[in-house]
Motif scaffolding. Structure first.
Motif, PDB file in Angstrom:
ATOM      1  N   ALA A  21      -0.226   6.037   7.128  1.00 53.53           N
ATOM      2  CA  ALA A  21      -1.438   5.652   7.309  1.00 53.53           C
ATOM      3  C   ALA A  21      -1.727   3.912   7.366  1.00 53.53           C
ATOM      4  O   ALA A  21      -1.843   3.181   8.655  1.00 53.53           O
ATOM      5  CB  ALA A  21      -2.643   5.484   6.362  1.00 53.53           C
ATOM      6  N   TYR A  22      -0.632   3.079   7.202  1.00 53.57           N
ATOM      7  CA  TYR A  22      -0.335   1.787   7.327  1.00 53.57           C
ATOM      8  C   TYR A  22       0.336   1.418   8.577  1.00 53.57           C
ATOM      9  O   TYR A  22      -0.082   0.795   8.968  1.00 53.57           O
ATOM     10  CB  TYR A  22       1.262   1.539   5.892  1.00 53.57           C
ATOM     11  CG  TYR A  22       1.458  -0.178   5.937  1.00 53.57           C
ATOM     12  CD1 TYR A  22       0.725  -1.014   5.865  1.00 53.57           C
ATOM     13  CD2 TYR A  22       2.869  -0.423   6.608  1.00 53.57           C
ATOM     14  CE1 TYR A  22       0.840  -1.861   5.446  1.00 53.57           C
ATOM     15  CE2 TYR A  22       3.306  -1.665   6.326  1.00 53.57           C
ATOM     16  CZ  TYR A  22       2.090  -2.957   5.810  1.00 53.57           C
ATOM     17  OH  TYR A  22       2.807  -3.291   6.666  1.00 53.57           O
ATOM     18  N   GLU A  23       1.214   2.302   8.533  1.00 55.49           N
ATOM     19  CA  GLU A  23       2.088   2.236  10.246  1.00 55.49           C
ATOM     20  C   GLU A  23       1.209   2.171  10.842  1.00 55.49           C
ATOM     21  O   GLU A  23       1.265   1.496  12.351  1.00 55.49           O
ATOM     22  CB  GLU A  23       3.387   3.841   9.859  1.00 55.49           C
ATOM     23  CG  GLU A  23       5.046   2.999   9.550  1.00 55.49           C
ATOM     24  CD  GLU A  23       5.356   1.385   9.244  1.00 55.49           C
ATOM     25  OE1 GLU A  23       5.145   1.226  10.472  1.00 55.49           O
ATOM     26  OE2 GLU A  23       5.689   0.822   8.430  1.00 55.49           O
ATOM     27  N   ALA A  24       0.003   3.516  11.332  1.00 56.98           N
ATOM     28  CA  ALA A  24      -0.554   3.726  11.680  1.00 56.98           C
ATOM     29  C   ALA A  24      -1.622   2.716  12.646  1.00 56.98           C
ATOM     30  O   ALA A  24      -1.105   1.987  12.830  1.00 56.98           O
ATOM     31  CB  ALA A  24      -1.237   5.289  11.921  1.00 56.98           C
ATOM     32  N   ALA A  25      -2.089   1.612  11.021  1.00 58.55           N
ATOM     33  CA  ALA A  25      -2.283   0.649  11.265  1.00 58.55           C
ATOM     34  C   ALA A  25      -1.923  -0.970  11.758  1.00 58.55           C
ATOM     35  O   ALA A  25      -2.673  -0.999  12.800  1.00 58.55           O
ATOM     36  CB  ALA A  25      -3.011   0.007   9.964  1.00 58.55           C
ATOM     37  N   LEU A  70      -2.014  -7.730   5.885  1.00 57.46           N
ATOM     38  CA  LEU A  70      -2.309  -6.011   6.029  1.00 57.46           C
ATOM     39  C   LEU A  70      -1.240  -5.236   4.689  1.00 57.46           C
ATOM     40  O   LEU A  70       0.041  -6.141   5.064  1.00 57.46           O
ATOM     41  CB  LEU A  70      -2.459  -5.021   6.732  1.00 57.46           C
ATOM     42  CG  LEU A  70      -2.105  -3.671   6.293  1.00 57.46           C
ATOM     43  CD1 LEU A  70      -3.770  -3.659   6.275  1.00 57.46           C
ATOM     44  CD2 LEU A  70      -2.360  -2.777   8.402  1.00 57.46           C
ATOM     45  N   ARG A  71      -1.577  -4.843   3.748  1.00 60.03           N
ATOM     46  CA  ARG A  71      -0.761  -3.627   2.212  1.00 60.03           C
ATOM     47  C   ARG A  71      -0.816  -2.586   2.772  1.00 60.03           C
ATOM     48  O   ARG A  71      -2.121  -1.762   2.378  1.00 60.03           O
ATOM     49  CB  ARG A  71      -1.200  -5.187   0.945  1.00 60.03           C
ATOM     50  CG  ARG A  71      -0.826  -6.277   1.492  1.00 60.03           C
ATOM     51  CD  ARG A  71       0.459  -7.144   1.043  1.00 60.03           C
ATOM     52  NE  ARG A  71       0.576  -8.393   1.461  1.00 60.03           N
ATOM     53  CZ  ARG A  71       0.821  -9.141   2.486  1.00 60.03           C
ATOM     54  NH1 ARG A  71       1.699  -7.742   3.585  1.00 60.03           N
ATOM     55  NH2 ARG A  71       1.300  -9.467   2.594  1.00 60.03           N
ATOM     56  N   ALA A  72       0.268  -1.969   2.360  1.00 59.53           N
ATOM     57  CA  ALA A  72      -0.024  -0.611   2.936  1.00 59.53           C
ATOM     58  C   ALA A  72      -1.034   0.047   1.113  1.00 59.53           C
ATOM     59  O   ALA A  72      -1.241   1.199   1.616  1.00 59.53           O
ATOM     60  CB  ALA A  72       1.825   0.783   2.564  1.00 59.53           C
ATOM     61  N   GLU A  73      -0.613  -0.578   0.041  1.00 62.90           N
ATOM     62  CA  GLU A  73      -1.461   0.073  -1.305  1.00 62.90           C
ATOM     63  C   GLU A  73      -3.045   0.319  -0.857  1.00 62.90           C
ATOM     64  O   GLU A  73      -4.132   0.354  -1.865  1.00 62.90           O
ATOM     65  CB  GLU A  73      -1.158  -0.446  -2.376  1.00 62.90           C
ATOM     66  CG  GLU A  73      -0.772  -2.462  -1.952  1.00 62.90           C
ATOM     67  CD  GLU A  73       0.313  -2.748  -2.043  1.00 62.90           C
ATOM     68  OE1 GLU A  73       0.266  -3.862  -1.781  1.00 62.90           O
ATOM     69  OE2 GLU A  73       0.855  -2.882  -1.336  1.00 62.90           O
ATOM     70  N   ASP A  74      -3.404  -1.134  -0.279  1.00 60.09           N
ATOM     71  CA  ASP A  74      -4.666  -1.405  -0.020  1.00 60.09           C
ATOM     72  C   ASP A  74      -5.453  -0.159   0.910  1.00 60.09           C
ATOM     73  O   ASP A  74      -5.628  -0.430   2.258  1.00 60.09           O
ATOM     74  CB  ASP A  74      -4.972  -2.762   0.440  1.00 60.09           C
ATOM     75  CG  ASP A  74      -6.250  -2.866   0.388  1.00 60.09           C
ATOM     76  OD1 ASP A  74      -7.266  -2.745   0.333  1.00 60.09           O
ATOM     77  OD2 ASP A  74      -6.837  -4.128   0.939  1.00 60.09           O
TER      78      ASP A  74
END
Length: 97
Positions: A21-25, A70-74
């Motif tokens: 999801a993070y990479e897609a964002a 942006l942070r992956a854990e958020d």
């Protein structure tokens, strides 16, 4: 001897779903940054386009700042960014601005 840089990094505890999801964002933001760059290039350099170009640059910079923050854990923010930037890219592609 000093500690290597990697020793100062905090550990991440993402699962693979968060990671994807993070990479897609990040990619969605990158696509919008690219769209603004294309609009800047298309505008050329006539005096009449300077306000429009300045606005595109401001919006592009805001995107880049959001990408840095942006942070992956958020998880909630990542989902918001993905949806917002996907919609913004569609709008930019449809309207050309």
């Amino acid at each position: 001897m000093t500690d290597p840089v990697i020793g100062n990094l905090r550990p991440y505890t993402w699962d693979s779903e968060q990671s994807v999801a993070y990479e897609a964002a990040i990619e969605a933001i990158g696509a919008v940054v690219g769209a603004y760059s294309a609009l800047i290039a298309e505008a050329g350099n006539p005096p009449a386009a300077q306000d429009k170009i300045a606005e595109y640059r401001r919006l592009r910079t805001a995107c880049q700042e959001e990408r840095k923050a942006l942070r992956a854990e958020d998880t909630e923010n990542v989902a918001r960014v993905r949806a917002t930037y996907a919609a913004r890219l569609r709008e930019l592609m449809e309207t050309g601005a």
